[in-house]
Scaffold this active site. Structure first.
Site, mmCIF file in Angstrom:
data_model
loop_
_atom_site.group_PDB
_atom_site.id
_atom_site.type_symbol
_atom_site.label_atom_id
_atom_site.label_comp_id
_atom_site.label_asym_id
_atom_site.label_seq_id
_atom_site.Cartn_x
_atom_site.Cartn_y
_atom_site.Cartn_z
ATOM 1 N N CYS A 1 -19.000 24.230 26.665
ATOM 2 C CA CYS A 1 -17.645 23.746 26.416
ATOM 3 C C CYS A 1 -17.128 22.950 27.622
ATOM 4 C CB CYS A 1 -16.724 24.936 26.141
ATOM 5 S SG CYS A 1 -14.999 24.452 25.989
ATOM 6 N N ASP B 1 0.841 -1.192 0.000
ATOM 7 C CA ASP B 1 0.000 0.000 0.000
ATOM 8 C C ASP B 1 0.879 1.247 0.000
ATOM 9 O OD1 ASP B 1 -2.219 1.505 0.011
ATOM 10 O OD2 ASP B 1 -2.739 1.170 2.109
ATOM 11 N N CYS C 1 -16.619 26.429 20.440
ATOM 12 C CA CYS C 1 -16.547 27.241 21.654
ATOM 13 C C CYS C 1 -15.900 28.550 21.234
ATOM 14 C CB CYS C 1 -15.685 26.541 22.708
ATOM 15 S SG CYS C 1 -15.121 27.665 23.997
ATOM 16 N N CYS D 1 -14.093 25.089 29.295
ATOM 17 C CA CYS D 1 -14.222 26.397 29.949
ATOM 18 C C CYS D 1 -15.660 26.717 30.341
ATOM 19 C CB CYS D 1 -13.669 27.493 29.039
ATOM 20 S SG CYS D 1 -14.679 27.773 27.589
ATOM 21 N N LYS E 1 -8.807 -7.306 -2.549
ATOM 22 C CA LYS E 1 -8.650 -6.277 -1.514
ATOM 23 C C LYS E 1 -9.193 -6.777 -0.182
ATOM 24 C CE LYS E 1 -8.559 -1.987 -2.638
ATOM 25 N NZ LYS E 1 -7.641 -0.862 -2.620
ATOM 26 N N TYR F 1 7.421 -6.165 -10.729
ATOM 27 C CA TYR F 1 6.977 -6.363 -12.109
ATOM 28 C C TYR F 1 8.048 -5.934 -13.103
ATOM 29 C CZ TYR F 1 3.753 -5.731 -16.142
ATOM 30 O OH TYR F 1 3.134 -5.769 -17.363
HETATM 31 S S1 IVH Z 1 1.422 -5.611 -10.438
HETATM 32 C C1 IVH Z 1 -0.346 -4.147 -14.759
HETATM 33 N N1 IVH Z 1 1.996 -6.283 -7.983
HETATM 34 O O1 IVH Z 1 -1.443 -1.880 -6.823
HETATM 35 C C2 IVH Z 1 -0.363 -3.884 -13.290
HETATM 36 N N2 IVH Z 1 0.920 -4.192 -8.320
HETATM 37 O O2 IVH Z 1 -4.248 -1.397 -7.644
HETATM 38 C C3 IVH Z 1 0.816 -4.468 -12.631
HETATM 39 N N3 IVH Z 1 0.606 -2.891 -6.251
HETATM 40 O O3 IVH Z 1 -0.831 -0.348 -9.907
HETATM 41 C C4 IVH Z 1 0.833 -4.199 -11.185
HETATM 42 N N4 IVH Z 1 1.521 -4.351 -4.897
HETATM 43 O O4 IVH Z 1 0.685 0.270 -7.774
HETATM 44 C C5 IVH Z 1 1.437 -5.345 -8.779
HETATM 45 N N5 IVH Z 1 2.626 -7.004 -5.878
HETATM 46 C C6 IVH Z 1 2.090 -6.084 -6.660
HETATM 47 C C7 IVH Z 1 1.577 -4.886 -6.139
HETATM 48 C C8 IVH Z 1 0.991 -3.947 -7.010
HETATM 49 C C9 IVH Z 1 0.950 -3.176 -4.989
HETATM 50 C C10 IVH Z 1 -0.061 -1.664 -6.673
HETATM 51 C C11 IVH Z 1 0.403 -1.096 -7.977
HETATM 52 C C12 IVH Z 1 -0.772 -1.271 -8.886
HETATM 53 C C13 IVH Z 1 -1.903 -1.149 -7.913
HETATM 54 C C14 IVH Z 1 -3.178 -1.712 -8.476
#
Ligand code: IVH
Length: 667
Positions: free
Chosen positions: A405, A117, A423, A408, A311, A225
């Site tokens: 408040c 994240d 307040c 005070c 998610k 990636y």
């Molecule tokens: S692969 C073609 N791997 O999540 C897309 N993304 O919501 C390739 N992210 O855009 C993304 N961890 O910013 C990939 N292990 C992971 C990831 C990851 C976080 C993010 C990334 C992506 C977004 C998608």
């Protein structure tokens, strides 16, 4: 020593330092002490300084960042930077698996990864050397943030082993949880706004204009990636093992899965155990392992068909609401806070949750002794999302909202259109008194060092300060006697208070904390009125005649100067010789030469910093704006002006001027 020998030593030192960087930041397994590392770094810095012909922008010495403020150039991604589509439950995940299997007739191997994240980044390498780092931007164009990214020590600037000549690798820049907590604590002490979560903090850090500041943020980066024509394997999983050998930081939790059942097991495990990680994840990413199968599956307009994210739901627990407290903020705003029976949520014990305002309590129909559901989303502060009404006792009653408040005792008001109660007893209500002092001493205002929230609390409790003017009557002896403050800190505080008497008029004006008078408005007002007396005697019409001063600000100023206590404060500050007028130097530099001109600054400059140029525009009557529009008159362009800005300027026919042209204009 001859040149080739020096070159050799420099190159060896660079290799050694990169090796130890990798050991420390990627493998978390250092071989040498910090001291030895620093010594080697110093030696390299010295040699590079003495032999500038061997400069290398990817030397480990370049990771400290630079103090030059820069704007980011926009560059086109070689491969569009797409996002992933999301799933939230098992059914949607099985649908994904079925879609994949429908298009690919053979058995499928998946790779499961953590979904970091943070903020996405694409790193390009040529012949094993770091070339550039680009943010996602709009997916087609992104910002070139190379100088900032170079400060991240776990990102290799030179690769090892058998890498392809040219490739890109994408990953996520993030702030480890501990660093994030530290950063927010520091910001709180400095009176700055806290980041809501580690993701915002990472994204904000990456876009800072000063890479030396970025270096201090201790960002980190996992890569996930690799993309390019000549990757070593057809398996994504194998490729990750390769890129690890080249020097990149790859998560140790990447796992192959032979079926969607295996994927679900992985998801289950991490849903339960994610709190143990020292960084935030918000889900799991599932990818088809084979690159040729990925190719067959291809992309939709927005995302790949060969990958998906799962998610996590925000973690939710139920607990009992014991009571409701009301907190008074620095501005007098009231926030109801729920006291809860302590409960474990996302790795921490939660005892309190924000209830926001009276409407929220009404909307959720919350009552004391209710069993409530508490969630922790991406934000630090947990919130109550619902009440379990099946467990409500029959005699429970709606809580009435307070009318006075809690600090005070004065009556609370809620103005039309406002969500919160306020307040208004601003000079006698303790949190408001302390809040004003905190604002006054903050870095962007009077920049008084060594006093944090706790010290203000202490000084207030001891009766030593009641308003900002009391700061100037403090004596070192009084401070030394306070708990926790030693001789040295007391001396520093007094020195810093004394120093603040030199702070310029516009900052003093900002420090007064007049509602709606932020830094920019304070600058406008100080430039126009030149001293506090002129400002104080200005009527409504005179105020709204000033460029960018609207009715709301004018009313607030008039109200401020109508309060006796404020006049007393201003007089006291004058008696203490604070700068209540522009200095002669600033006044003599004033002109109307840029009157009615709107100027955009872009690029980096030789003679003056961007801040200095901005200041020059303002004191010469011009207006500095951030983005180019048909209202822009000039673009003050330095080195490295972004190509997209250039294109836009040309399209709109806006004149581009150099730093020297600009200096001529205001001569
Ligand atoms: S692969 C073609 N791997 O999540 C897309 N993304 O919501 C390739 N992210 O855009 C993304 N961890 O910013 C990939 N292990 C992971 C990831 C990851 C976080 C993010 C990334 C992506 C977004 C998608």
């Amino acid at each position: 020593m001859d040149n080739s020998k020096i070159k050799n030593i420099i190159e060896n030192l660079r290799k050694e330092l990169e090796y130890h960087n990798h050991k420390y930041y990627v493998e978390a397994n250092p071989e040498i002490s910090d001291f030895d590392y620093d010594m080697k770094m110093k030696e390299l810095q010295k040699l590079e300084y003495e032999n500038p012909e061997f400069f290398d922008s990817n030397s480990p010495t370049q990771r400290v960042g630079s103090d030059i403020n820069e704007e980011f150039n926009q560059v086109k991604h070689k491969y569009d930077m797409l996002s992933l589509s999301n799933t939230y439950n098992e059914g949607e995940l099985r649908d994904f698996d079925n879609r994949v299997k429908k298009l690919i007739d053979e058995s499928i191997i998946y790779v499961c990864e953590l979904k970091f994240d943070g903020t996405a980044i694409g790193l390009s390498y040529k012949n094993g050397v770091f070339e550039k780092a680009v943010t996602r931007g709009d997916g087609v164009f992104g910002d070139d943030v190379s100088n900032n990214v170079k400060t991240i020590k776990s990102i290799p600037l030179k690769l090892k082993g058998d890498f392809p000549e040219e490739f890109e690798i994408r990953g996520e820049i993030f702030l480890p949880k501990k660093v994030f907590e530290y950063l927010n604590k520091e910001r709180e002490e400095l009176g700055e706004n806290q980041f809501a979560n580690a993701r915002n903090a990472a994204a904000g850090s990456l876009k800072m204009q000063n890479s030396a500041q970025v270096a201090k943020r201790k960002l980190d980066c996992y890569l996930y990636y690799p993309i390019g024509e000549n990757l070593p394997s057809d398996s994504h999983f194998e490729n990750l093992q390769h890129v690890k050998k080249w020097g990149f930081k790859i998560s140790e939790h990447v796992k192959k899965a032979n079926s969607i059942e295996d994927v679900l097991e992985y998801i289950n495990y991490w849903e339960k155990n994610r709190a143990k990680l020292d960084f935030d994840i918000d889900g799991i990413v599932i990818k088809v392992d084979s690159l040729s199968k990925q190719k067959q599956l291809g992309f939709t307009a927005k995302s790949p068909r060969w990958a998906i994210s799962y998610k996590f739901k925000a973690e939710r627990v139920s607990t009992k609401l014991l009571s409701i407290d009301y907190q008074v903020g620095r501005t007098g705003a009231i926030t109801p806070v729920a006291n809860l029976e302590p409960v474990l949520l996302a790795g921490t014990t939660v005892k309190r949750a924000s209830l926001h305002n009276a409407d929220q309590i009404e909307l959720l129909d919350i009552r004391v002794n209710d069993i409530v559901f508490v969630e922790k989303g991406g934000e630090i502060i947990p919130k109550i999302v619902a009440v379990d009404k099946t467990k409500r006792s029959e005699n429970s009653e709606k809580p009435g909202y307070i009318t006075r408040c809690p600090e005070c005792g004065s009556e609370l008001f809620r103005e039309e259109g406002e969500a919160k109660h306020y307040c208004k007893n601003e000079y006698n209500c303790p949190p408001q008194i302390k809040g004003k002092i905190e604002h006054f001493i903050s870095r962007k205002a009077m920049n008084i060092d060594g006093i944090g929230e706790e010290t203000i609390d202490l000084l207030y409790k001891e009766g030593l300060i009641n308003d900002i003017t009391d700061l100037y009557n403090l004596k070192q002896e009084q401070l030394v006697n306070l708990e926790r403050l030693g001789e040295k800190s007391a001396e520093n505080i007094i020195k810093s208070i004394e120093e603040s008497k030199k702070v310029g008029f516009s900052k003093v004006l900002y420090a007064l904390g007049i509602r709606y008078v932020g830094e920019t408005v304070a600058k406008k007002l100080s430039t126009h009125f030149k001293n506090i007396d002129n400002l104080q005697s200005a009527d409504f019409d005179q105020l709204i005649n000033v460029d960018e001063i609207g009715e709301k600000i004018a009313e607030s100023l008039i109200n401020f100067f109508s309060i006796e206590k404020n006049i007393y404060i201003i007089n006291e500050l004058k008696n203490n010789e604070l700068q209540m007028q522009l200095s002669d130097e600033v006044i003599s530099n004033h002109s109307e030469k840029l009157k009615n001109l709107s100027i955009v600054i872009s690029g980096t400059f030789e003679k003056y910093s961007r801040d200095e140029l901005k200041e020059m525009i303002t004191i010469n009557g011009g207006k500095n704006t951030g983005s180019i529009s048909n209202k822009t008159d000039y673009i003050l362009a330095g080195d490295k002006m972004g190509p997209s800005k250039l294109e836009k300027a040309e399209k709109l026919g806006i004149k581009i001027i150099s730093e020297d042209d600009f200096l001529d204009m205001i001569k």
